[in-house]
Design a protein around this motif. Structure first.
Motif, PDB file in Angstrom:
ATOM      1  N   VAL A  48       9.925   1.714 -14.909  1.00 44.89           N
ATOM      2  CA  VAL A  48      10.938   0.694 -15.175  1.00 44.89           C
ATOM      3  C   VAL A  48      11.872   0.467 -13.990  1.00 44.89           C
ATOM      4  CG1 VAL A  48      10.852   1.009 -17.675  1.00 44.89           C
ATOM      5  CG2 VAL A  48      12.487   2.348 -16.342  1.00 44.89           C
ATOM      6  N   ARG A  49      11.808   1.357 -12.983  1.00 41.97           N
ATOM      7  CA  ARG A  49      12.654   1.169 -11.804  1.00 41.97           C
ATOM      8  C   ARG A  49      12.036   1.876 -10.614  1.00 41.97           C
ATOM      9  NH1 ARG A  49      16.897   2.710  -8.654  1.00 41.97           N
ATOM     10  NH2 ARG A  49      18.495   1.150  -8.367  1.00 41.97           N
ATOM     11  N   HIS A  50      12.025   1.176  -9.493  1.00 45.15           N
ATOM     12  CA  HIS A  50      11.608   1.752  -8.208  1.00 45.15           C
ATOM     13  C   HIS A  50      12.644   1.387  -7.159  1.00 45.15           C
ATOM     14  CE1 HIS A  50       7.055   1.635  -9.279  1.00 45.15           C
ATOM     15  NE2 HIS A  50       7.568   2.804  -9.571  1.00 45.15           N
ATOM     16  N   GLU A  51      12.976   2.351  -6.320  1.00 46.19           N
ATOM     17  CA  GLU A  51      13.799   2.083  -5.143  1.00 46.19           C
ATOM     18  C   GLU A  51      13.117   2.775  -3.974  1.00 46.19           C
ATOM     19  OE1 GLU A  51      18.181   3.205  -3.367  1.00 46.19           O
ATOM     20  OE2 GLU A  51      17.962   3.019  -5.533  1.00 46.19           O
ATOM     21  N   LEU A  65      10.679   7.236  -2.250  1.00 45.85           N
ATOM     22  CA  LEU A  65      10.700   6.460  -3.494  1.00 45.85           C
ATOM     23  C   LEU A  65      11.466   7.236  -4.547  1.00 45.85           C
ATOM     24  CD1 LEU A  65       9.512   4.201  -5.492  1.00 45.85           C
ATOM     25  CD2 LEU A  65       7.784   5.915  -6.009  1.00 45.85           C
ATOM     26  N   THR A  66      12.386   6.566  -5.214  1.00 45.55           N
ATOM     27  CA  THR A  66      13.006   7.100  -6.423  1.00 45.55           C
ATOM     28  C   THR A  66      12.534   6.208  -7.556  1.00 45.55           C
ATOM     29  OG1 THR A  66      14.941   7.880  -5.216  1.00 45.55           O
ATOM     30  CG2 THR A  66      15.178   7.622  -7.604  1.00 45.55           C
ATOM     31  N   ALA A  67      11.997   6.822  -8.606  1.00 49.82           N
ATOM     32  CA  ALA A  67      11.420   6.057  -9.717  1.00 49.82           C
ATOM     33  C   ALA A  67      11.937   6.574 -11.047  1.00 49.82           C
ATOM     34  CB  ALA A  67       9.900   6.156  -9.690  1.00 49.82           C
ATOM     35  N   ARG A  68      12.138   5.652 -11.986  1.00 53.06           N
ATOM     36  CA  ARG A  68      12.399   6.030 -13.374  1.00 53.06           C
ATOM     37  C   ARG A  68      11.201   5.582 -14.185  1.00 53.06           C
ATOM     38  NH1 ARG A  68      17.175   3.560 -15.410  1.00 53.06           N
ATOM     39  NH2 ARG A  68      18.210   4.964 -13.987  1.00 53.06           N
ATOM     40  N   THR A  69      10.637   6.512 -14.924  1.00 49.89           N
ATOM     41  CA  THR A  69       9.427   6.274 -15.692  1.00 49.89           C
ATOM     42  C   THR A  69       9.693   6.643 -17.144  1.00 49.89           C
ATOM     43  OG1 THR A  69       8.135   6.825 -13.723  1.00 49.89           O
ATOM     44  CG2 THR A  69       6.961   6.799 -15.830  1.00 49.89           C
ATOM     45  N   SER A 129       2.275   9.828  -8.091  1.00 45.40           N
ATOM     46  CA  SER A 129       3.082  10.026  -9.304  1.00 45.40           C
ATOM     47  C   SER A 129       2.228  10.539 -10.459  1.00 45.40           C
ATOM     48  CB  SER A 129       3.824   8.749  -9.691  1.00 45.40           C
ATOM     49  OG  SER A 129       2.940   7.767 -10.182  1.00 45.40           O
ATOM     50  N   TYR A 130       0.978  10.086 -10.548  1.00 47.29           N
ATOM     51  CA  TYR A 130       0.081  10.618 -11.582  1.00 47.29           C
ATOM     52  C   TYR A 130      -0.154  12.104 -11.369  1.00 47.29           C
ATOM     53  CZ  TYR A 130      -1.192   6.334 -13.974  1.00 47.29           C
ATOM     54  OH  TYR A 130      -1.156   5.204 -14.742  1.00 47.29           O
ATOM     55  N   GLN A 131      -0.368  12.499 -10.118  1.00 42.52           N
ATOM     56  CA  GLN A 131      -0.579  13.917  -9.817  1.00 42.52           C
ATOM     57  C   GLN A 131       0.669  14.732 -10.163  1.00 42.52           C
ATOM     58  OE1 GLN A 131      -3.519  15.142  -8.921  1.00 42.52           O
ATOM     59  NE2 GLN A 131      -4.433  13.108  -8.799  1.00 42.52           N
ATOM     60  N   LEU A 132       1.840  14.194  -9.841  1.00 42.46           N
ATOM     61  CA  LEU A 132       3.095  14.877 -10.143  1.00 42.46           C
ATOM     62  C   LEU A 132       3.258  15.059 -11.648  1.00 42.46           C
ATOM     63  CD1 LEU A 132       5.797  16.058  -9.136  1.00 42.46           C
ATOM     64  CD2 LEU A 132       6.726  13.722  -9.236  1.00 42.46           C
ATOM     65  N   MET A 133       2.982  14.022 -12.414  1.00 40.55           N
ATOM     66  CA  MET A 133       3.108  14.123 -13.874  1.00 40.55           C
ATOM     67  C   MET A 133       2.132  15.153 -14.438  1.00 40.55           C
ATOM     68  SD  MET A 133       5.597  12.370 -14.826  1.00 40.55           S
ATOM     69  CE  MET A 133       6.519  10.864 -14.720  1.00 40.55           C
ATOM     70  N   HIS A 179       0.808  -1.218   0.000  1.00 41.50           N
ATOM     71  CA  HIS A 179       0.000   0.000   0.000  1.00 41.50           C
ATOM     72  C   HIS A 179       0.846   1.275   0.000  1.00 41.50           C
ATOM     73  CE1 HIS A 179      -3.561  -2.329  -0.044  1.00 41.50           C
ATOM     74  NE2 HIS A 179      -3.208  -2.967   1.058  1.00 41.50           N
ATOM     75  N   TYR A 180       2.091   1.182   0.453  1.00 38.25           N
ATOM     76  CA  TYR A 180       2.996   2.312   0.235  1.00 38.25           C
ATOM     77  C   TYR A 180       3.091   2.569  -1.267  1.00 38.25           C
ATOM     78  CZ  TYR A 180       5.167   2.568   4.938  1.00 38.25           C
ATOM     79  OH  TYR A 180       5.434   2.746   6.275  1.00 38.25           O
ATOM     80  N   LEU A 181       3.317   1.509  -2.030  1.00 35.52           N
ATOM     81  CA  LEU A 181       3.489   1.667  -3.472  1.00 35.52           C
ATOM     82  C   LEU A 181       2.223   2.206  -4.126  1.00 35.52           C
ATOM     83  CD1 LEU A 181       5.536   1.512  -5.680  1.00 35.52           C
ATOM     84  CD2 LEU A 181       4.880  -0.852  -6.073  1.00 35.52           C
ATOM     85  N   GLY A 182       1.062   1.775  -3.656  1.00 35.10           N
ATOM     86  CA  GLY A 182      -0.186   2.308  -4.196  1.00 35.10           C
ATOM     87  C   GLY A 182      -0.310   3.805  -3.965  1.00 35.10           C
TER      88      GLY A 182
END
Length: 145
Positions: free
Chosen positions: A63-66, A111-115, A39-43, A30-33
């Motif tokens: 493609v990547r989550h940390e 969270l650090t993500a590459r999208t 992330s949608y709001q940020l985009m 649920h953290y990831l949710g």
């Protein structure tokens, strides 16, 4: 919190009991949710228009989550998520999201993500739209290579 002065609020949530594990804390799925919703709001803050993207047949592929878990969240906690864009590639965006407990601003997870910007017809990456690049530069001072 000083390191997050450039983050933009992109999510608010409540840790409901049904989101918790057997120990009574927010479970990892649920953290990831919560991060995904933010992330949608940020985009959208940097120029993503989901209706236009649907017509043009492109979208996003993570493609990547940390994730770094910093502090537990118990049922009943009110949280907020701050986000920022930290890097742009030709076809990708790197973002950071910070989930914190409201009131104390205690950081619970990072969270650090590459999208990747993804062509839904060709099933491959595509260049970032200029509106996204312009939005990232305007809000976060991040430019494309």
């Amino acid at each position: 919190m000083a390191e997050w002065t450039d983050g933009r609020e992109c999510g608010l949530a409540v840790v409901h009991p049904w989101l918790c594990d057997a120990m009574g804390h927010l479970t990892t799925r649920h953290y990831l949710g919560m991060f995904d919703d933010a992330s949608y709001q940020l985009m959208m803050m940097v120029g993503y228009d989901p209706k236009a993207a649907a017509v043009e047949r492109w979208g996003w592929a993570d493609v990547r989550h940390e994730i770094d878990y910093k502090a537990e969240l118990a049922a009943g906690a009110a949280v907020r998520i701050l986000g920022r864009i930290t890097a742009l590639g030709r076809t990708s965006v790197t973002s950071q999201l910070c989930l914190m407990e409201r009131g104390s601003d205690r950081i619970s997870a990072l969270l650090t993500a590459r999208t990747v910007c993804f062509d839904l017809k060709e099933r491959r990456s595509r260049p970032l739209p200029q509106a996204i690049v312009t939005g990232c530069m305007a809000l976060f001072g991040v430019a494309a290579p």
